[in-house]
Design an enzyme around this catalytic site. Structure first.
Site, PDB file in Angstrom:
ATOM      1  CD  GLN A 283      -2.702   1.078   2.610  1.00  0.00           C
ATOM      2  OE1 GLN A 283      -2.295   0.514   3.622  1.00  0.00           O
ATOM      3  NE2 GLN A 283      -3.903   1.619   2.556  1.00  0.00           N
ATOM      4  N   GLY A 284       0.810   2.058  -1.049  1.00  0.00           N
ATOM      5  CA  GLY A 284       1.609   3.268  -1.169  1.00  0.00           C
ATOM      6  C   GLY A 284       0.817   4.504  -0.797  1.00  0.00           C
TER       7      GLY A 284
ATOM      8  CB  SER B  20       2.472   6.752   4.985  1.00  0.00           C
ATOM      9  OG  SER B  20       1.340   6.416   5.745  1.00  0.00           O
TER      10      SER B  20
ATOM     11  CD  GLU C 200      -6.450   0.044   6.619  1.00  0.00           C
ATOM     12  OE1 GLU C 200      -5.283  -0.379   6.601  1.00  0.00           O
ATOM     13  OE2 GLU C 200      -6.759   1.209   6.927  1.00  0.00           O
TER      14      GLU C 200
END
Length: 379
Positions: A115-116, A118, A234
């Site tokens: 997951q890109g 932050s 999530e």
């Protein structure tokens, strides 16, 4: 409040338990395990769409699978980001072509994702991302840096939130892109060594001259809505899996307290009972919100509950250990590598629980602004 399980759930539990008992002891590498799960249809059982090689299971059966997986002490998953985050997002926002391209590979356990989101100056404040994606014909050239990227070293693909409008600010002008990680010289992954001695997180550098993405989900400039939808995923059954792991950690601390005599201290006993009661409350809250929207603040409430709880458990573990908590399992002064035991790792790693995944401060802002209707924080 708890679910009521029926005969179909009991049959599903027996099937899951038998499969896990037969295969867990033969688990080898993480990728091999993912492919084994996929081969027999155990990936994506909660997806809203079938037809990708995955079994279909209702909410109660998803809970059963989570419980049995934890009971069997099955290997930690490396495919959960693709299965539980990206796949539901594609089902909700992706095109038919994107679903056909990516969902079967995830269901087979063949492609791993990271997951890109932050960035160094945009951690919990996701709307402040600076990574740029410039259209070049049918592709986007991406330049920027992502940080705290779990599983980036092993991932085949990364879903990246990037700015496709250079003049845009905050949540406007963002796009959700699917980026192949196998781009030598264009994508540089650097592990981040933590105080636990491990490197679960990574920095990811994308070179705009070469780093490319062909797949755009949800349309250009609509990335904020897609990203927010993904964060909703999530929460849910995966939260119950997490809580089962928490229960095992708490059980280890309680056993140590009894064996060492630390539990004779009434103040410490009170803390142990409080941890147990709070964990039960988190389970009931997770079950209550399963299968419903839960409101805009539900994910933030869940994050606040488990982040603080897990951090307090790490502190409690060190209190139970007493002075021995400062000594490692091996002689660090010699040639032995830096090592920690399970409870020391729990304490050190949980220091970040109230920061990653959206800090407590950000979660409280979300609840204040979106649920309580309080004035927005000045930015």
């Amino acid at each position: 409040m708890d679910f009521e399980f029926g005969p179909a759930d009991d049959a599903f539990r027996a099937d899951a338990r038998a499969w896990l008992n037969a295969h867990v002891t033969r688990a080898t590498t993480p990728r091999t395990w993912e492919r084994r799960l996929g081969r027999d249809g155990w990936i994506g059982i909660g997806w809203a769409e079938a037809g990708y090689g995955n079994r279909q299971a209702g909410l109660t059966q998803q809970v059963v699978w989570a419980e049995e997986y934890a009971r069997a002490a099955a290997p930690a998953r490396v495919g959960h980001i693709g299965e539980n985050l990206l796949a539901p997002t594609l089902i909700a926002h992706g095109t038919a072509e994107q679903k056909a391209r990516f969902l079967p590979a995830i269901a087979r356990g063949e492609e791993l994702w990271c997951q890109g989101y932050s960035e160094p100056n945009a951690g919990s404040d996701l709307a402040a991302v600076r990574t740029m994606a410039v259209r070049d014909g049918n592709v986007y050239r991406i330049s920027g840096q992502k940080i705290w990227t779990s599983l980036a070293r092993d991932a085949d693909w990364c879903f990246v939130l990037a700015r496709t409008d250079e003049q845009s600010r905050r949540h406007h002008g963002l796009s959700f892109l699917l980026v192949p990680m196998d781009q030598p010289g264009s994508i540089d992954v650097r592990p981040i060594r933590q105080m636990t001695g491990t490197s679960e997180f990574n920095e990811v550098f994308l070179d705009g001259a070469e780093a490319r993405a062909e797949h755009l989900v949800g349309g250009e400039g609509n990335g904020w809505g897609v990203a927010m939808g993904l964060l909703e995923f999530e929460r849910g059954v995966s939260t119950l899996v997490q809580q089962i792991g928490f229960a095992e950690e708490l059980g280890r601390v309680i056993r140590l307290a009894v064996e060492s005599g630390a539990a004779d201290d009434p103040v410490l006993r009170d803390r142990l009972v409080r941890q147990w009661a709070e964990l039960r409350t988190m389970r009931w809250n997770a079950l209550r919100t399963l299968g419903s929207s839960g409101g805009p603040g539900a994910p933030s409430v869940a994050k606040l509950l488990w982040g603080g709880w897990h951090q307090r458990l790490g502190e409690l573990a060190m209190t139970v250990r007493g002075a021995s908590a400062a000594a490692g399992p091996y002689d660090w002064s010699g040639e032995s590598p830096y090592e920690l035991d399970a409870l020391q790792r729990l304490f050190l790693f949980s220091r970040a629980d109230t920061i990653y995944g959206g800090s407590d401060e950000i979660q409280r802002n979300i609840i204040a602004e979106r649920v309580l209707g309080l004035p927005r924080e000045p930015r």
